[in-house]
Design an enzyme around this catalytic site. Structure first.
Site, PDB file in Angstrom:
ATOM      1  N   LYS A 220      49.441  46.570  43.042  1.00 63.44           N
ATOM      2  CA  LYS A 220      48.490  47.684  43.177  1.00 63.44           C
ATOM      3  C   LYS A 220      47.860  47.664  44.567  1.00 63.44           C
ATOM      4  O   LYS A 220      47.809  48.669  45.263  1.00 63.44           O
ATOM      5  CB  LYS A 220      47.431  47.545  42.077  1.00 63.44           C
ATOM      6  CG  LYS A 220      46.400  48.640  42.050  1.00 63.44           C
ATOM      7  CD  LYS A 220      45.515  48.493  40.814  1.00 63.44           C
ATOM      8  CE  LYS A 220      44.294  49.377  40.903  1.00 63.44           C
ATOM      9  NZ  LYS A 220      43.418  49.253  39.734  1.00 63.44           N
ATOM     10  N   GLU A 226      50.442  35.838  46.219  1.00 66.12           N
ATOM     11  CA  GLU A 226      51.679  35.388  45.570  1.00 66.12           C
ATOM     12  C   GLU A 226      52.796  36.414  45.750  1.00 66.12           C
ATOM     13  O   GLU A 226      53.932  36.077  46.087  1.00 66.12           O
ATOM     14  CB  GLU A 226      51.456  35.207  44.054  1.00 66.12           C
ATOM     15  CG  GLU A 226      50.548  34.061  43.678  1.00 66.12           C
ATOM     16  CD  GLU A 226      49.096  34.486  43.524  1.00 66.12           C
ATOM     17  OE1 GLU A 226      48.658  35.426  44.232  1.00 66.12           O
ATOM     18  OE2 GLU A 226      48.393  33.869  42.709  1.00 66.12           O
ATOM     19  N   GLY A 282      45.100  47.007  36.497  1.00 65.17           N
ATOM     20  CA  GLY A 282      46.341  46.227  36.553  1.00 65.17           C
ATOM     21  C   GLY A 282      46.916  45.937  35.179  1.00 65.17           C
ATOM     22  O   GLY A 282      48.093  46.189  34.913  1.00 65.17           O
ATOM     23  N   ARG A 283      46.066  45.413  34.276  1.00 61.79           N
ATOM     24  CA  ARG A 283      46.591  45.004  32.963  1.00 61.79           C
ATOM     25  C   ARG A 283      46.849  46.186  32.040  1.00 61.79           C
ATOM     26  O   ARG A 283      47.330  46.002  30.919  1.00 61.79           O
ATOM     27  CB  ARG A 283      45.652  43.991  32.306  1.00 61.79           C
ATOM     28  CG  ARG A 283      44.218  44.450  32.159  1.00 61.79           C
ATOM     29  CD  ARG A 283      43.295  43.270  31.845  1.00 61.79           C
ATOM     30  NE  ARG A 283      41.886  43.614  31.921  1.00 61.79           N
ATOM     31  CZ  ARG A 283      41.170  43.653  33.038  1.00 61.79           C
ATOM     32  NH1 ARG A 283      41.767  43.422  34.208  1.00 61.79           N
ATOM     33  NH2 ARG A 283      39.901  43.947  33.026  1.00 61.79           N
ATOM     34  N   GLU A 368      41.124  38.751  30.012  1.00 65.17           N
ATOM     35  CA  GLU A 368      40.682  39.269  31.304  1.00 65.17           C
ATOM     36  C   GLU A 368      39.730  40.451  31.095  1.00 65.17           C
ATOM     37  O   GLU A 368      38.850  40.701  31.907  1.00 65.17           O
ATOM     38  CB  GLU A 368      41.894  39.702  32.131  1.00 65.17           C
ATOM     39  CG  GLU A 368      41.605  39.798  33.624  1.00 65.17           C
ATOM     40  CD  GLU A 368      42.869  39.994  34.441  1.00 65.17           C
ATOM     41  OE1 GLU A 368      43.722  39.092  34.440  1.00 65.17           O
ATOM     42  OE2 GLU A 368      43.005  41.044  35.075  1.00 65.17           O
ATOM     43  N   HIS A 399      56.613  25.189  13.074  1.00 64.75           N
ATOM     44  CA  HIS A 399      57.037  23.790  13.229  1.00 64.75           C
ATOM     45  C   HIS A 399      56.209  23.092  14.296  1.00 64.75           C
ATOM     46  O   HIS A 399      56.603  22.047  14.815  1.00 64.75           O
ATOM     47  CB  HIS A 399      58.528  23.743  13.587  1.00 64.75           C
ATOM     48  CG  HIS A 399      59.372  24.320  12.501  1.00 64.75           C
ATOM     49  ND1 HIS A 399      59.954  23.552  11.521  1.00 64.75           N
ATOM     50  CD2 HIS A 399      59.666  25.617  12.196  1.00 64.75           C
ATOM     51  CE1 HIS A 399      60.608  24.338  10.678  1.00 64.75           C
ATOM     52  NE2 HIS A 399      60.441  25.601  11.065  1.00 64.75           N
ATOM     53  N   LYS A 527      41.553  34.648  44.018  1.00 65.58           N
ATOM     54  CA  LYS A 527      42.291  35.163  45.186  1.00 65.58           C
ATOM     55  C   LYS A 527      41.611  34.700  46.478  1.00 65.58           C
ATOM     56  O   LYS A 527      42.267  34.339  47.443  1.00 65.58           O
ATOM     57  CB  LYS A 527      42.379  36.692  45.140  1.00 65.58           C
ATOM     58  CG  LYS A 527      43.289  37.218  44.007  1.00 65.58           C
ATOM     59  CD  LYS A 527      43.470  38.732  44.042  1.00 65.58           C
ATOM     60  CE  LYS A 527      44.344  39.238  42.901  1.00 65.58           C
ATOM     61  NZ  LYS A 527      44.639  40.659  42.915  1.00 65.58           N
TER      62      LYS A 527
HETATM   63  C1  G6Q Z   1      44.786  42.945  36.145  1.00 66.97           C
HETATM   64  C2  G6Q Z   1      44.305  42.113  37.215  1.00 66.97           C
HETATM   65  C3  G6Q Z   1      45.335  41.220  37.867  1.00 66.97           C
HETATM   66  C4  G6Q Z   1      46.261  41.960  38.827  1.00 66.97           C
HETATM   67  C5  G6Q Z   1      47.018  40.937  39.657  1.00 66.97           C
HETATM   68  C6  G6Q Z   1      47.982  41.582  40.626  1.00 66.97           C
HETATM   69  O1  G6Q Z   1      44.110  43.721  35.524  1.00 66.97           O
HETATM   70  O2  G6Q Z   1      43.621  42.865  38.140  1.00 66.97           O
HETATM   71  O3  G6Q Z   1      46.111  40.531  36.925  1.00 66.97           O
HETATM   72  O4  G6Q Z   1      47.137  42.780  38.131  1.00 66.97           O
HETATM   73  O5  G6Q Z   1      46.089  40.130  40.339  1.00 66.97           O
HETATM   74  O6  G6Q Z   1      47.322  42.458  41.474  1.00 66.97           O
HETATM   75  P1  G6Q Z   1      48.128  43.456  42.387  1.00 66.97           P
HETATM   76  O7  G6Q Z   1      48.881  44.382  41.511  1.00 66.97           O
HETATM   77  O8  G6Q Z   1      47.116  44.148  43.247  1.00 66.97           O
HETATM   78  O9  G6Q Z   1      49.083  42.603  43.203  1.00 66.97           O
END
Ligand code: G6Q
Length: 563
Positions: A220, A226, A282-283, A368, A399, A527
């Protein structure tokens, strides 16, 4: 930053508005009654319990009868939702109001799957044409890749997709791609790379051929450490393979982002970029172009079926009365156990191997969103919020940790998820799977009395002394709540409804707890922190600016690099 008036306010001891509701008082009384009740007796007293406590929507039958509830409890839980303004807050979310107050954003993942003609406005702008435009671009692109019209730099069709993203840009697409494998194109391999550990990208790159591989970089912000690290490594690898021909990037890299500038700075042509908007968290972003890798795997028709299933659940959530509303009931049952019984975790047990990433996906969605201790006014809450979410597919979990669910000292509510029809009717295995699912929830509800345990031991030939010695170990208290979600079949539509169900459950709980379920400052902190330390580890100098433990660990690590 907390302002001093908040520290002095009487609300500071907790946002007592929740505990001051009439329904809370009523639920406290009902809890005192229910705490001494066994579900066996509730079933015995009400032959219509299954009918009374099941609800269906979006291809899902939700049986919540094996819970510590009766009509009064459900009515009081629905009253609590009403008193906390759930109806008003739901309308606000669907209408594009700025309900993510700390980030000053609307929350409109529901617009991404709006299959009606209704317009949806953000700041006076109807977002639906933008949504439809991106979906149309996704269709054109996925059709080209899937048909072989889109080729790599040497003219060969694409055979492997590597999705590079993390958190919300990974968990949803990965979970859904696994869940919908029966719908995927056979000759297209999907790989998901998220971890900054170089092992993740290295292992993926071992399995793909540069001529036939497409990297989908999903971020986003396009600033996530990462994802950028993995994307740079993938680009370096491509350049090494194709002799440094930069024109190959346009054939092998596409981006999904809200940040066109960063995408183009990375070297990806913005013609190969799929956008989304800051009102998509994001989620909650699987429904947007963040689902591009999934759409490449299953095709746009299936992807849009998934949107339709989610839309159906949205409609159910908006219109069904609370007493018959699946997300409301699910959310409020969670409140019942968390706030009145003091449970601290919730198990998710999908009896479907295709849903093996679903518990991990829900961990992010729930923890989250509602892993917060400050309410919308910035005051510390004086009640519990999100429980720990965990789980594994059944029957594997049986199990392993199910021992604790049956006989541990705490009770942990569990959601069981089972499709009626299987994609893989191998011998009698689907019947065995279903039998395990049903028998577990029955055992958790009924338990086994000392008398029943003793009888079993006698039948098995044990003498009376042994029976007496063994009975304490063979007793199961039961009375352990479970809910079962029976899916017609795990297809794109039902999966869409299932995910939307949990999204709205999380929303319901966030409203009751008075939280902003849509920010994630804890994630943002991670981050920032990693960046500072990464710079220090780069300098190679002895570190002394942290606490003694962190200095010690960093210096030991630095020393190890030189060995
Ligand atoms: C989700 C969070 C988090 C995010 C990641 C990746 O709701 O904000 O999990 O999706 O940190 O972020 P980017 O899509 O900006 O790389």
């Amino acid at each position: 930053m907390a302002s001093s008036h908040k520290h002095n306010s009487d609300k500071d001891t907790g946002s007592s508005a929740l505990k001051n509701t009439q329904a809370w008082t009523r639920l406290t009384e009902l809890h005192a009654d229910m705490a001494g009740t066994h579900m066996r007796d509730l079933f015995a007293a009400d032959p219509k319990r299954f009918q009374r406590f099941t609800v269906s929507a979006g291809g899902i039958l939700y049986d919540y009868s094996k819970n510590l509830i009766d009509k009064e409890v459900i009515a009081a839980l629905c009253d609590l939702a009403k008193e906390r303004g759930l109806e008003r807050r739901t309308t606000a979310m669907f209408s594009g109001d700025i309900i993510n107050t700390t980030e000053k954003r609307a929350v409109l993942h529901t617009a991404l799957r709006n299959r009606s003609n209704a317009k949806i406005f953000v700041d006076g702008h109807n977002v639906m044409p933008d949504v439809m435009d991106v979906l149309a671009r996704m269709r054109t692109f996925t059709d080209k890749v899937r048909s072989g019209e889109w080729t790599g730099c040497t003219g060969k069709p694409i055979r492997s997709i590597v999705n590079i993203g993390i958190g919300g840009s990974d968990l949803g697409p990965y979970m859904a791609t696994e869940a919908l494998k029966p719908y995927a194109k056979d000759d297209l391999d999907l790989h998901f790379v998220s971890n900054v550990d170089g092992t993740h990208i290295s292992e993926a790159l071992k399995k793909v051929d540069y001529e036939t591989c497409l990297f989908v970089v999903v971020s986003k912000t396009f600033t996530t450490q990462e994802t950028l690290a993995n994307a740079h490594s993938a680009r370096d690898w491509l350049m090494a393979q194709c002799g440094g021909d930069e024109s190959a990037i346009a054939r092998h890299f596409v981006a999904v982002s809200t940040n066109a500038q960063q995408v183009s700075d990375f070297g990806i042509d913005t013609d190969n970029m799929f956008g989304f908007w800051d009102w998509v968290g994001g989620r909650f972003s699987l429904w947007s172009a963040v689902g591009l890798s999934l759409a490449l795997a299953i095709g746009m028709d299936n992807f849009e079926d998934m949107l339709a299933g989610a839309h159906e659940m949205d409609q159910h959530f908006r219109t069904a009365p609370f007493e018959k509303n699946m997300p409301v009931l699910m959310g409020m049952l969670g409140v019942w156990y968390r706030n009145f019984f003091g449970t601290s975790s919730q198990v998710i047990a999908p009896y479907d191997q295709y849903l093996h990433r679903f518990p991990a996906y829900l961990q992010q969605l729930e923890m989250e969103s509602n892993g917060k201790s400050v309410d919308l006014d910035g005051n510390r809450v004086d009640y519990e919020t999100c429980p720990v979410i965990w789980g594994e597919p059944g029957t594997n979990g049986q199990h392993a940790f199910f021992q604790l669910l049956h006989q541990g000292t705490q009770f942990i509510p569990a959601d069981f998820i089972l499709p009626v029809k299987t994609h893989n009717p191998v011998n009698d295995q689907h019947r065995l799977l279903a039998a395990n699912c049903f028998s577990q929830t029955e055992a958790m509800m009924r338990g086994k009395t000392a008398g029943e345990a003793a009888d079993e031991l006698r039948v098995a030939g044990y003498g009376e002394d042994e029976v007496e010695a063994l009975v304490p170990f063979k007793v199961f208290e039961g009375n352990r709540p479970t809910s079962t979600l029976l899916l017609d079949v795990l297809d794109p539509k039902t999966l869409g409804a299932l995910i939307a169900l949990y999204e709205h459950k999380v929303f319901v709980q966030g409203v009751v707890w008075g939280l902003n379920s849509f920010d994630q400052w804890g994630v943002e902190l991670g981050k920032q922190l990693a960046k500072t330390i990464a710079d220090e580890l780069d300098s190679g100098l002895t570190v002394s600016s942290h606490d003694d433990s962190t200095n010690g660990l960093m210096n030991a690590w630095l020393q190890g690099q030189g060995d």
